[in-house]
Design an enzyme around this catalytic site. Structure first.
Site, PDB file in Angstrom:
ATOM      1  N   LYS A  48       0.840  -1.206   0.000  1.00  0.00           N
ATOM      2  CA  LYS A  48       0.000   0.000   0.000  1.00  0.00           C
ATOM      3  C   LYS A  48       0.873   1.253   0.000  1.00  0.00           C
ATOM      4  CE  LYS A  48      -3.846  -2.500   1.914  1.00  0.00           C
ATOM      5  NZ  LYS A  48      -4.397  -3.172   3.070  1.00  0.00           N
ATOM      6  N   GLN A  92      -5.280  -2.071   9.208  1.00  0.00           N
ATOM      7  CA  GLN A  92      -5.113  -3.392   8.601  1.00  0.00           C
ATOM      8  C   GLN A  92      -5.740  -4.478   9.484  1.00  0.00           C
ATOM      9  OE1 GLN A  92      -3.531  -3.919   5.466  1.00  0.00           O
ATOM     10  NE2 GLN A  92      -4.446  -5.918   5.738  1.00  0.00           N
ATOM     11  N   ASP A 115     -11.655   1.864   3.076  1.00  0.00           N
ATOM     12  CA  ASP A 115     -11.867   0.414   2.964  1.00  0.00           C
ATOM     13  C   ASP A 115     -13.343   0.097   2.727  1.00  0.00           C
ATOM     14  OD1 ASP A 115      -9.800  -1.394   2.977  1.00  0.00           O
ATOM     15  OD2 ASP A 115      -9.584  -1.445   5.163  1.00  0.00           O
TER      16      ASP A 115
END
Ligand code: NAP
Length: 280
Positions: A48, A92, A115
């Site tokens: 990322k 995460q 997300d």
């Protein structure tokens, strides 16, 4: 059989994102938070950061110890919510066992939830309103569009019903007028269900779950899963060589859905930055 080349499409998308980001008054900013030392999560976080560099985004990475109290993580998220230069916040997953994932997801401002996991965004997806879309299912839809595979009127079967892949995947296909069936571990006769699919999406995490006899001749088969074979090589749920003989379109693993997931994260971050700068 035509390979659905997610790697190539993701490269093209990221190039478009980079060009658009360069024209913004302020560059998009993404904060990525990793708690603990899960090796797979570490790889995702590193990729990322690289994607941010390639797209010309500002990025920050927070590495917290596995035993960090949840209150400290929530405090960090609150601070990032307030930051003017941060457009997207990604914590995460999975989080260590002592943390309540839903509480952490809900602490992220829905405007920075790139997300697409916050209940506000999940709810808007359910009722068909604009929202940040979860990266993996949104990436699958872009891949289908790129190859002119129109879900309208098709029978779509999604294997897996997680909040991050299976359920939103089903909703996105439904939104595009497919007739959708979600299958899971309690589904009786999975092979028969799968054989009915014009579009078959597997998101389980079990190697060789989808065999050639479960695939209708000429179907589109999308393999979301990321497993390791006995030699440690990345593979999906689909018995690739055998299914390749029956499917009309098939994603490779690696090089299919994975790169698309990463590209959509960049797309969502760009969108968040544009919204926060009142550009859309
Ligand atoms: P998950 O939360 O573990 O969900 C797995 C789903 O598979 C569950 O709904 C489960 O059913 C179902 N399932 C398990 N065994 C089954 C069986 N024998 N037959 C039918 N269904 C079965 O996993 P996830 O987070 O959705 O991820 C799924 C896979 O995609 C994993 O391999 C993950 O690594 C991969 N993934 C890839 C990307 C990418 O970018 N390519 C992104 C995210 C995830 P129940 O609900 O009944 O337990």
């Amino acid at each position: 059989m035509t390979l659905l080349d997610g790697k190539a499409l993701a490269t093209k998308l990221k190039e478009e994102i980079r060009r658009e980001a360069a024209g913004l008054p302020r560059r998009p900013g993404l904060a990525v938070v990793l708690v603990g030392e899960d090796p797979a999560s570490r790889v995702y976080v590193t990729s990322k950061r690289k994607d941010c560099e390639n797209c010309g985004f500002y990025s920050e990475e927070y590495d917290l110890l596995a035993q960090t109290p949840q209150s400290a993580l929530l405090e960090l998220v609150e601070g990032l919510n307030e930051r003017a230069d941060i457009d997207g916040i990604l914590v995460q997953l999975p989080l260590p066992g002592h943390m309540d994932e839903q509480a952490v997801i809900q602490a992220i401002s829905p405007e920075k939830d790139v997300d697409g996991f916050h209940p506000m965004n999940a709810g808007n997806l359910l009722i068909g309103r604009e929202s940040f879309l979860p990266c993996t299912p949104a990436g699958v839809m872009e891949l289908l569009d790129e190859y002119h595979i129109d879900p309208a009127g098709k029978r779509a079967v999604v294997v897996g019903r997680s909040n991050i892949v299976g359920k939103p995947m089903g909703l996105l296909l439904l939104r595009r007028d497919a007739t959708v069936t979600l299958c899971h571990s309690k589904t009786p006769d999975l092979p028969e269900m799968c054989r009915q699919a014009d579009i078959l999406i597997s998101a389980v995490g079990r190697r060789n779950l989808i065999t050639a006899d479960m695939v209708k001749e000429g179907a589109t088969v999308v393999d979301v899963a990321m497993n390791r074979d006995e030699s440690g090589k990345l593979c999906g749920d689909v018995d690739f060589p055998a299914v390749a003989e029956r499917a009309a379109f098939l994603t490779p693993v690696p090089g299919g859905v994975g790169p698309m997931t990463r590209a959509i994260l960049m797309k969502n971050t760009l969108l968040a930055a544009k919204k926060r700068q009142n550009l859309c």
